[in-house]
Design an enzyme around this catalytic site. Structure first.
Site, PDB file in Angstrom:
ATOM      1  N   HIS A  63       0.833  -1.194   0.000  1.00 55.81           N
ATOM      2  CA  HIS A  63       0.000   0.000   0.000  1.00 55.81           C
ATOM      3  C   HIS A  63       0.873   1.252   0.000  1.00 55.81           C
ATOM      4  CE1 HIS A  63       0.932  -0.814   4.238  1.00 55.81           C
ATOM      5  NE2 HIS A  63       0.806   0.490   4.448  1.00 55.81           N
TER       6      HIS A  63
ATOM      7  N   ARG B  28      10.108  -1.183   2.205  1.00 59.74           N
ATOM      8  CA  ARG B  28       9.705  -0.230   1.172  1.00 59.74           C
ATOM      9  C   ARG B  28      10.046  -0.754  -0.217  1.00 59.74           C
ATOM     10  NH1 ARG B  28      11.786   2.361   5.555  1.00 59.74           N
ATOM     11  NH2 ARG B  28      10.348   3.825   6.589  1.00 59.74           N
TER      12      ARG B  28
END
Length: 396
Positions: A258, A277
């Site tokens: 997300h 990440r």
């Protein structure tokens, strides 16, 4: 009950005015991204006691059974298992995913054995806990969340002739959805340093010239403008584009990729700062580790539905560490559970918190309080808008 003083995290994507407006302070022109309310070591709150201010982790450690309650302590140890945040995003956050509990523990232990400082920029696991989280929108909030059908992403690439678009179409044509999505994301995250900027630049130029496609038409161009050459801008095509309206919520379990794009919200999560990440950031990206953690399932957008409970809206997702309660806006008269610790934040107005044991406290906009387990159930009365985080597996 103890009033709290909380720390602001000045991440670059933060808004300039939302948190100062909440706290009644003057904006200083710098980004203020998150207000943390809890006992996480990264930015612990300070509890105001009769004898003076004390770090919330110290207050808990000195008498965990009374402060947290015996049931919470037996379940999670002598620590507050949740973290409440007020989040104000003016620019996109990184494209990210959170590990499950087993991966968080093993990753943390491995980095500890390797002697990597917990605050090292290349560290993946800063604590041994997982980080499921729930986000409740306070205004229109835009996000990318979870994988959509590969065929939908492939359809948006039709008519593009650049090399990267052709390669992604081939990846997304795989008959198994997991394989298709894994192949496409792996390709993007493992582009060679020599060719990455050219391939992504060609893709973005052709995408922009064509006017884009569907819900992602502007998103990819905007992300690429902010993060030139970042594969995360193209990876956004693989995810659902979501707009939450005030009062709507998402629950993001482990493995759900997300990125929050913009807006103001409240978050509650297991007390952890573990983030892997994929892009849209200048921070560390560990592609192999992330690809091992991502859940490549195509699932419905994970909206969290509240239950109406005794004057409040209660969000109780599949995470034992936390639940979120929303009271108001407007005239309120509600009760909060009293078997464990609670953190309460007033978003607007004026409300009175009346404890079964101990003195009551009046909260105005931006003020917060830590309710100990030994305060018992709390009654909330007044005119305003309040959110409260509790342990998720409390019994009423």
């Amino acid at each position: 009950m103890h009033r709290l003083t909380n720390q602001v995290r000045p991440y670059a994507w933060g808004a300039r005015t939302a948190i100062p407006r909440l706290l009644g302070t003057e904006p200083d022109g710098t980004p203020q991204a998150e207000l943390w309310l809890g006992a996480h070591h990264g930015a612990p709150s300070t509890a105001h006691c009769d004898e003076g201010p004390r770090p919330l982790p110290r207050l808990i450690a000195d008498d965990p059974h009374r402060v947290l309650g015996r049931r919470t302590t037996e379940r999670f140890g002598a620590r507050l298992p949740f973290l409440l945040k007020f989040l104000a995003a003016e620019a996109p956050l990184s494209l990210q995913v959170h590990p499950d509990a087993e991966r968080a523990r093993s990753g943390f232990d491995a980095e500890e054995r390797a002697g990597i400082p917990v605050d090292a920029p290349h560290r993946n696991y800063r604590d041994p806990h997982h980080k499921p989280e729930l986000l409740l929108a306070l205004e229109p909030f835009e996000a990318l969340c979870g994988f959509r059908e590969p065929a939908a992403a492939r359809a948006d690439l039709e008519g593009l002739d650049c090399a990267l678009a052709r390669l992604l179409r081939d990846d997304l044509a795989a008959p198994d959805t997991h394989d298709a999505l894994r192949s496409a994301l792996t390709r993007l995250l493992t582009l060679s340093a020599a060719g990455r900027e050219r391939l992504i630049g060609e893709f973005v130029a052709e995408w922009s010239a064509s006017g884009g496609r569907g819900a992602h038409a502007r998103v990819i161009t905007e992300l690429a403008d902010r993060y030139p050459g970042d594969p995360g801008a193209v990876a956004a095509l693989l995810l659902n584009r979501v707009t939450l309206w005030p009062g709507q919520a998402l629950f993001l379990p482990a493995g759900n990729m997300h990125a929050y794009l913009r807006g103001t919200a409240v978050e509650v999560m297991a007390s952890s700062d573990n983030v892997l990440r994929a892009g849209l950031t200048c921070k560390h990206v560990d592609a192999p580790e992330l690809l091992d953690v991502v859940d490549f399932s195509v699932l419905p957008i994970p909206y969290a539905r509240p239950a109406l409970m005794d004057g409040r809206r209660e969000f109780r997702p599949a995470a034992p560490e936390f639940a979120l309660h929303e009271i108001g806006p407007g005239r309120v008269a509600a009760h909060l559970p009293g078997e464990g610790p609670t953190v309460v934040l007033a978003l607007r107005g004026e409300v009175e918190l009346v404890a079964e044991v101990g003195r009551g406290i009046t909260l105005h906009r931006g003020e917060s309080v830590f309710v100990r387990a030994d305060n018992g159930p709390i009654k909330v009365e007044g005119h305003g808008h309040v959110v409260a985080a509790t342990v998720g597996d409390q019994v009423y």
